[in-house]
Design an enzyme around this catalytic site. Structure first.
Site, PDB file in Angstrom:
ATOM      1  CG  HIS A   4      -1.864  -1.205   1.177  1.00  0.00           C
ATOM      2  ND1 HIS A   4      -2.702  -1.247   2.098  1.00  0.00           N
ATOM      3  CD2 HIS A   4      -2.073  -2.166   0.300  1.00  0.00           C
ATOM      4  CE1 HIS A   4      -3.484  -2.564   1.950  1.00  0.00           C
ATOM      5  NE2 HIS A   4      -3.152  -2.926   0.858  1.00  0.00           N
ATOM      6  CG  HIS A  74      -7.296  -1.572  -1.534  1.00  0.00           C
ATOM      7  ND1 HIS A  74      -6.538  -0.872  -2.453  1.00  0.00           N
ATOM      8  CD2 HIS A  74      -6.733  -2.562  -0.927  1.00  0.00           C
ATOM      9  CE1 HIS A  74      -5.562  -1.605  -2.273  1.00  0.00           C
ATOM     10  NE2 HIS A  74      -5.295  -2.292  -1.551  1.00  0.00           N
ATOM     11  CD  GLU A 200      -7.344  -5.300  -2.924  1.00  0.00           C
ATOM     12  OE1 GLU A 200      -5.972  -4.988  -3.261  1.00  0.00           O
ATOM     13  OE2 GLU A 200      -7.890  -5.673  -1.812  1.00  0.00           O
TER      14      GLU A 200
END
Length: 235
Positions: A4, A74, A200
């Site tokens: 991330h 997400h 995602e």
């Protein structure tokens, strides 16, 4: 390695509202050179638009120095409003996936799903005991392409979600490792493991370390652009 984009990634930043209308919202974000270890001053825009029963998300980015760019929305989906996703049917239009190491990094192998528990091309009803735990990238194509159906999730209630995307991959996470969250949901039920399925769209992860993967390099003068459409139906 990084997940991330590190603790200061775009998920942890305060985005600016640049435009707002009843059915459309545009958010923008500036990431300074060096944040997260990535070079270049990066400018990102995310636009959400409601179009009937569909929600469109368009993400664009540019940079003033060569950098890496792989953005992934997400959302977690649960179409029945229950404590977990048991009874949902999941289909993914991909004939390949990326096996991972114990640290969840791609090994570099691109494996055919045929004959494996990861084959979701025909759809599979999910159960807590019978479904393989997923946190894997499915390989939809070898490069970005026009908006194409990629994933269909259908709840036991009959509500169905089709995810269309321009991206060459999609990460599917069944949230087995999701720690219980103390704050309640809108229905007053606390989130826990398997509370939702993350879908995602993205480029293939760890691409800089695997030359055969689609490149995620972004150079000055180029515009990164991805589009995802979430289309709802019933019956």
């Amino acid at each position: 390695h990084t997940l991330h984009s590190g603790p200061g990634g775009s998920h942890a930043q305060l985005w600016r509202i640049e435009a707002a209308a009843p059915h459309r919202l545009r958010l923008e974000l500036d990431l300074p050179d060096g944040l997260g270890g990535f070079p270049g001053h990066r400018r990102i825009a995310a636009e959400y638009a409601l179009n009937g029963a569909a929600l469109d998300l368009t993400i664009q980015a540019d940079t003033d120095a060569p950098t890496l760019m792989n953005l992934a929305h997400h959302p977690y989906w649960n179409l029945d409003g229950r404590a977990d996703w048991s009874g949902h049917r999941l289909a993914v239009s991909a004939d390949r996936f990326l096996p991972t190491t114990p640290e969840h990094l791609p090994t570099g192998e691109v494996r055919d799903v045929t004959g494996t528990p990861y084959d979701l091309r025909g759809g599979q009803v999910l159960t807590r005991d019978g479904t393989v735990a997923l946190d894997h990238n499915y390989c939809l194509s070898d490069s970005r392409r026009p908006l194409t159906p990629a994933v269909r999730l259908t709840g036991a209630s009959g509500l169905s979600l089709e995810v269309q995307t321009t991206e060459p991959g999609v990460q599917i996470y069944t949230a087995g490792g999701l720690a219980p969250v103390a704050c309640p949901t809108h229905d007053g039920i606390a989130y826990g493991p398997h509370a939702g399925i993350a879908i995602e769209p993205q480029s293939w992860p760890d691409a800089p370390n695997h030359p055969a993967f689609p490149s995620i390099r972004l150079d000055p003068g180029q515009v990164y652009r991805q589009q995802t459409r979430y289309l709802f139906s019933r019956g």
